[in-house]
Write a protein that holds these residues in place. Structure first.
Motif, PDB file in Angstrom:
ATOM      1  N   ALA A 118       0.848  -1.197   0.000  1.00  0.00           N
ATOM      2  CA  ALA A 118       0.000   0.000   0.000  1.00  0.00           C
ATOM      3  C   ALA A 118       0.878   1.238   0.000  1.00  0.00           C
ATOM      4  CB  ALA A 118      -0.922  -0.004   1.227  1.00  0.00           C
ATOM      5  N   ARG A 119       0.228   2.365  -0.191  1.00  0.00           N
ATOM      6  CA  ARG A 119       0.915   3.664  -0.098  1.00  0.00           C
ATOM      7  C   ARG A 119       0.201   4.475   0.981  1.00  0.00           C
ATOM      8  NH1 ARG A 119       4.487   7.176  -2.836  1.00  0.00           N
ATOM      9  NH2 ARG A 119       5.189   5.358  -3.989  1.00  0.00           N
ATOM     10  N   ALA A 120       0.981   5.052   1.870  1.00  0.00           N
ATOM     11  CA  ALA A 120       0.436   5.811   2.991  1.00  0.00           C
ATOM     12  C   ALA A 120       0.779   7.283   2.850  1.00  0.00           C
ATOM     13  CB  ALA A 120       0.997   5.272   4.306  1.00  0.00           C
ATOM     14  N   ARG A 121      -0.133   8.137   3.269  1.00  0.00           N
ATOM     15  CA  ARG A 121       0.107   9.576   3.224  1.00  0.00           C
ATOM     16  C   ARG A 121      -0.656  10.263   4.345  1.00  0.00           C
ATOM     17  NH1 ARG A 121      -4.286  12.318   1.332  1.00  0.00           N
ATOM     18  NH2 ARG A 121      -5.846  11.117   0.163  1.00  0.00           N
ATOM     19  N   THR A 122      -0.195  11.447   4.706  1.00  0.00           N
ATOM     20  CA  THR A 122      -0.871  12.250   5.717  1.00  0.00           C
ATOM     21  C   THR A 122      -2.098  12.919   5.109  1.00  0.00           C
ATOM     22  OG1 THR A 122       1.289  12.715   6.692  1.00  0.00           O
ATOM     23  CG2 THR A 122      -0.553  14.068   7.429  1.00  0.00           C
ATOM     24  N   ALA A 123      -3.217  12.825   5.787  1.00  0.00           N
ATOM     25  CA  ALA A 123      -4.430  13.485   5.302  1.00  0.00           C
ATOM     26  C   ALA A 123      -4.243  15.000   5.337  1.00  0.00           C
ATOM     27  CB  ALA A 123      -5.625  13.088   6.163  1.00  0.00           C
ATOM     28  N   GLY A 124      -4.767  15.676   4.315  1.00  0.00           N
ATOM     29  CA  GLY A 124      -4.786  17.128   4.322  1.00  0.00           C
ATOM     30  C   GLY A 124      -5.731  17.652   5.393  1.00  0.00           C
ATOM     31  N   ALA A 125      -5.675  18.944   5.652  1.00  0.00           N
ATOM     32  CA  ALA A 125      -6.466  19.534   6.735  1.00  0.00           C
ATOM     33  C   ALA A 125      -7.954  19.271   6.552  1.00  0.00           C
ATOM     34  CB  ALA A 125      -6.191  21.034   6.826  1.00  0.00           C
ATOM     35  N   GLU A 126      -8.469  19.448   5.324  1.00  0.00           N
ATOM     36  CA  GLU A 126      -9.891  19.231   5.088  1.00  0.00           C
ATOM     37  C   GLU A 126     -10.233  17.754   5.191  1.00  0.00           C
ATOM     38  OE1 GLU A 126     -13.887  20.150   4.275  1.00  0.00           O
ATOM     39  OE2 GLU A 126     -12.183  21.289   5.054  1.00  0.00           O
ATOM     40  N   GLU A 127      -9.368  16.888   4.679  1.00  0.00           N
ATOM     41  CA  GLU A 127      -9.605  15.445   4.800  1.00  0.00           C
ATOM     42  C   GLU A 127      -9.630  15.035   6.271  1.00  0.00           C
ATOM     43  OE1 GLU A 127      -7.635  13.068   1.156  1.00  0.00           O
ATOM     44  OE2 GLU A 127      -6.222  14.302   2.292  1.00  0.00           O
ATOM     45  N   LYS A 128      -8.701  15.560   7.052  1.00  0.00           N
ATOM     46  CA  LYS A 128      -8.655  15.213   8.475  1.00  0.00           C
ATOM     47  C   LYS A 128      -9.935  15.651   9.178  1.00  0.00           C
ATOM     48  CE  LYS A 128      -6.171  15.949  12.796  1.00  0.00           C
ATOM     49  NZ  LYS A 128      -5.050  16.618  13.488  1.00  0.00           N
ATOM     50  N   ARG A 129     -10.392  16.846   8.853  1.00  0.00           N
ATOM     51  CA  ARG A 129     -11.626  17.341   9.489  1.00  0.00           C
ATOM     52  C   ARG A 129     -12.795  16.404   9.213  1.00  0.00           C
ATOM     53  NH1 ARG A 129     -16.124  19.959   8.370  1.00  0.00           N
ATOM     54  NH2 ARG A 129     -15.672  20.080   6.131  1.00  0.00           N
ATOM     55  N   LEU A 130     -12.870  15.891   7.974  1.00  0.00           N
ATOM     56  CA  LEU A 130     -13.986  15.019   7.594  1.00  0.00           C
ATOM     57  C   LEU A 130     -13.847  13.616   8.170  1.00  0.00           C
ATOM     58  CD1 LEU A 130     -14.276  16.063   3.832  1.00  0.00           C
ATOM     59  CD2 LEU A 130     -15.824  16.695   5.696  1.00  0.00           C
ATOM     60  N   LEU A 131     -12.611  13.154   8.396  1.00  0.00           N
ATOM     61  CA  LEU A 131     -12.396  11.762   8.792  1.00  0.00           C
ATOM     62  C   LEU A 131     -12.093  11.576  10.271  1.00  0.00           C
ATOM     63  CD1 LEU A 131     -10.179  10.644   5.763  1.00  0.00           C
ATOM     64  CD2 LEU A 131     -12.586  10.074   6.159  1.00  0.00           C
ATOM     65  N   TRP A 132     -11.768  12.665  10.962  1.00  0.00           N
ATOM     66  CA  TRP A 132     -11.356  12.543  12.363  1.00  0.00           C
ATOM     67  C   TRP A 132     -12.427  11.877  13.226  1.00  0.00           C
ATOM     68  CZ3 TRP A 132      -6.926  12.784  14.890  1.00  0.00           C
ATOM     69  CH2 TRP A 132      -6.945  12.901  16.283  1.00  0.00           C
ATOM     70  N   GLN A 133     -13.681  12.269  13.034  1.00  0.00           N
ATOM     71  CA  GLN A 133     -14.752  11.701  13.852  1.00  0.00           C
ATOM     72  C   GLN A 133     -14.892  10.198  13.614  1.00  0.00           C
ATOM     73  OE1 GLN A 133     -18.480  13.758  13.555  1.00  0.00           O
ATOM     74  NE2 GLN A 133     -19.475  12.515  15.118  1.00  0.00           N
ATOM     75  N   ARG A 134     -14.562   9.761  12.413  1.00  0.00           N
ATOM     76  CA  ARG A 134     -14.620   8.334  12.128  1.00  0.00           C
ATOM     77  C   ARG A 134     -13.634   7.571  13.010  1.00  0.00           C
ATOM     78  NH1 ARG A 134     -15.692   6.621   6.058  1.00  0.00           N
ATOM     79  NH2 ARG A 134     -17.182   8.262   6.546  1.00  0.00           N
ATOM     80  N   MET A 135     -12.483   8.188  13.258  1.00  0.00           N
ATOM     81  CA  MET A 135     -11.489   7.529  14.098  1.00  0.00           C
ATOM     82  C   MET A 135     -11.816   7.642  15.587  1.00  0.00           C
ATOM     83  SD  MET A 135      -9.565   5.970  12.130  1.00  0.00           S
ATOM     84  CE  MET A 135      -8.458   5.384  13.399  1.00  0.00           C
ATOM     85  N   THR A 136     -12.376   8.779  16.000  1.00  0.00           N
ATOM     86  CA  THR A 136     -12.728   8.902  17.413  1.00  0.00           C
ATOM     87  C   THR A 136     -13.916   8.022  17.767  1.00  0.00           C
ATOM     88  OG1 THR A 136     -14.082  10.866  16.945  1.00  0.00           O
ATOM     89  CG2 THR A 136     -11.780  11.217  17.623  1.00  0.00           C
ATOM     90  N   SER A 137     -14.722   7.655  16.776  1.00  0.00           N
ATOM     91  CA  SER A 137     -15.819   6.717  17.055  1.00  0.00           C
ATOM     92  C   SER A 137     -15.268   5.312  17.313  1.00  0.00           C
ATOM     93  CB  SER A 137     -16.807   6.690  15.892  1.00  0.00           C
ATOM     94  OG  SER A 137     -16.231   6.119  14.740  1.00  0.00           O
ATOM     95  N   VAL A 138     -14.091   5.026  16.751  1.00  0.00           N
ATOM     96  CA  VAL A 138     -13.428   3.750  17.008  1.00  0.00           C
ATOM     97  C   VAL A 138     -12.677   3.806  18.336  1.00  0.00           C
ATOM     98  CG1 VAL A 138     -11.664   2.135  16.173  1.00  0.00           C
ATOM     99  CG2 VAL A 138     -13.190   3.261  14.543  1.00  0.00           C
ATOM    100  N   PHE A 139     -11.975   4.903  18.567  1.00  0.00           N
ATOM    101  CA  PHE A 139     -11.137   5.053  19.761  1.00  0.00           C
ATOM    102  C   PHE A 139     -11.278   6.482  20.279  1.00  0.00           C
ATOM    103  CE2 PHE A 139      -6.957   5.554  21.936  1.00  0.00           C
ATOM    104  CZ  PHE A 139      -7.020   4.445  22.774  1.00  0.00           C
ATOM    105  N   PRO A 140     -12.221   6.730  21.194  1.00  0.00           N
ATOM    106  CA  PRO A 140     -12.529   8.098  21.637  1.00  0.00           C
ATOM    107  C   PRO A 140     -11.364   8.847  22.261  1.00  0.00           C
ATOM    108  CG  PRO A 140     -14.281   6.571  22.266  1.00  0.00           C
ATOM    109  CD  PRO A 140     -13.159   5.731  21.753  1.00  0.00           C
ATOM    110  N   LEU A 141     -10.350   8.147  22.776  1.00  0.00           N
ATOM    111  CA  LEU A 141      -9.234   8.824  23.435  1.00  0.00           C
ATOM    112  C   LEU A 141      -8.419   9.694  22.484  1.00  0.00           C
ATOM    113  CD1 LEU A 141      -7.801   6.228  25.995  1.00  0.00           C
ATOM    114  CD2 LEU A 141      -8.810   8.456  26.487  1.00  0.00           C
TER     115      LEU A 141
END
Length: 366
Positions: A317-340
């Motif tokens: 695979a290829r990994a990259r850092t999410a851009g600011a707008e991508e992070k804003r849209l996806l962050w809640q998806r990760m906190t729903s998995v791990f709220p900490l």
């Protein structure tokens, strides 16, 4: 090894860890062509995967683009070939059309910043991607864009493929603002802080040589597990059970990520909590709220080609850092998995990165 006068290099080949690039005066073309002919029958420099030469459409410049295995880029060879020190890059992010036509022109866009800043390089590229995403009718002549970041942190280079030279000219004219698109996001690209200079040059392929790709680690390429005991134990259980034990860790979904050490060059494996966005996997470089990025994140920034195991599914695979707008849209998806993750971000002064991991579909499942 294969030789071709009309096939462009595979910019995203998974075994290429480093790119050395030179732009030289036209008189160097003779030496470059001579070397390409010799390499058809001679031993290649260690680590060389491809050598491609291009001539600018104005006939003034020769571009030499070479791909190398990780840690084996021969700068001396390139300096002797082109008469100048090469610039070392790593591929950061790419975009390409599905079922693309054969490119008839390569446009190389160069941007230089007023000082070294790796995060700023990536943010500029992400800003370009945001602008491209805002295009309602992208110009049909664009085929791909492959954004490289220099290892010294001062430059970005986009290797862009177009159906022909005129298509690129038309796109610039249609935008009316010197960009290949007209969405509002291009203004943010043009006004991006810290850009000292920028420009582009159009090229046609002169000749290209490529070695057959290899995506598997060599036998001597030992994989080292996390030095943290409990993480290493988790990894061992995951590997030995082929994902049956360890995929769910205390109720959280986890995967194994193998990166190339940015300093040692060795393969490093760790276990991480993940989320998903369609076929993409999401990771968070929280380091439990530490002021420093985790080692695995720094490794993939330097070497974005990674190996992943999710359950029994193993793939490159290829990994990259999410851009600011991508992070804003996806962050809640990760906190729903791990709220900490919210807690860690609140207690840390650094911007905790969200990483997007995209499967290399050309390699399939292993």
């Amino acid at each position: 090894m294969t030789a071709s006068d009309n096939l462009l290099p595979d910019i995203t080949r998974p075994d290429a860890g480093t790119v050395l690039l030179n732009e030289s005066p036209a008189h160097r073309q003779v030496e470059v062509e001579k070397t390409l002919t010799e390499l058809e029958h001679a031993r290649w420099p260690k680590g060389l995967l491809s050598l491609s030469a291009f001539v600018s459409t104005d006939g003034e410049t020769v571009l030499t683009y070479t791909q190398w295995a990780n840690g084996e880029a021969d700068r001396e060879f390139m300096a002797g070939l082109t008469g100048a020190e090469p610039v070392e890059y790593r591929l950061y992010r790419s975009s390409a059309r599905e079922n693309p036509p054969v490119p008839g022109c390569v446009v190389v866009v160069s941007v230089e910043f007023d000082g070294p800043d790796q995060q700023r390089q990536q943010l500029w590229v992400d800003t370009v991607f945001d602008a491209m995403a805002g295009e309602t009718e992208p110009h049909p002549g664009g085929i791909s864009g492959h954004f490289h970041v220099s290892v010294d942190g001062t430059r970005v280079l986009n290797y862009a493929e177009w159906i022909n030279e005129q298509a690129h000219r038309d796109a610039l004219e249609r935008s009316g603002q010197g960009t290949v698109g007209s969405s509002p996001g291009w203004r943010r690209v043009q006004d991006f802080p810290g850009v000292r200079s920028g420009g582009f040059r159009r090229y046609h392929l002169l000749r290209s040589l490529s070695a057959a790709p290899s995506t598997e680690p060599s036998e001597e390429d030992e994989v080292l597990d996390s030095p943290t005991d409990w993480v290493a134990e988790h990894v061992r259980a995951y590997v030995e059970s082929n994902g049956q034990s360890g995929h769910l860790y205390q109720g959280w979904p986890t995967l194994l990520l193998t990166t190339r050490g940015r300093k040692s060059g060795k393969l490093r494996r760790t276990a991480l909590i993940y989320g998903q966005d369609g076929e993409r996997y999401l990771l968070v470089g929280s380091n439990a709220g530490s002021p420093h990025h985790p080692a695995w994140y720094l490794n993939l920034v330097a070497h974005p080609d990674v190996t992943v195991q999710v359950g029994s599914d193993k793939f490159t695979a290829r990994a990259r850092t999410a851009g600011a707008e991508e992070k804003r849209l996806l962050w809640q998806r990760m906190t729903s998995v791990f709220p900490l993750y919210d807690t860690y971000q609140a207690q840390s002064d650094r911007d905790i990165p969200l990483v997007i991991v995209e499967r290399d579909h050309r390699q399939g499942h292993r």
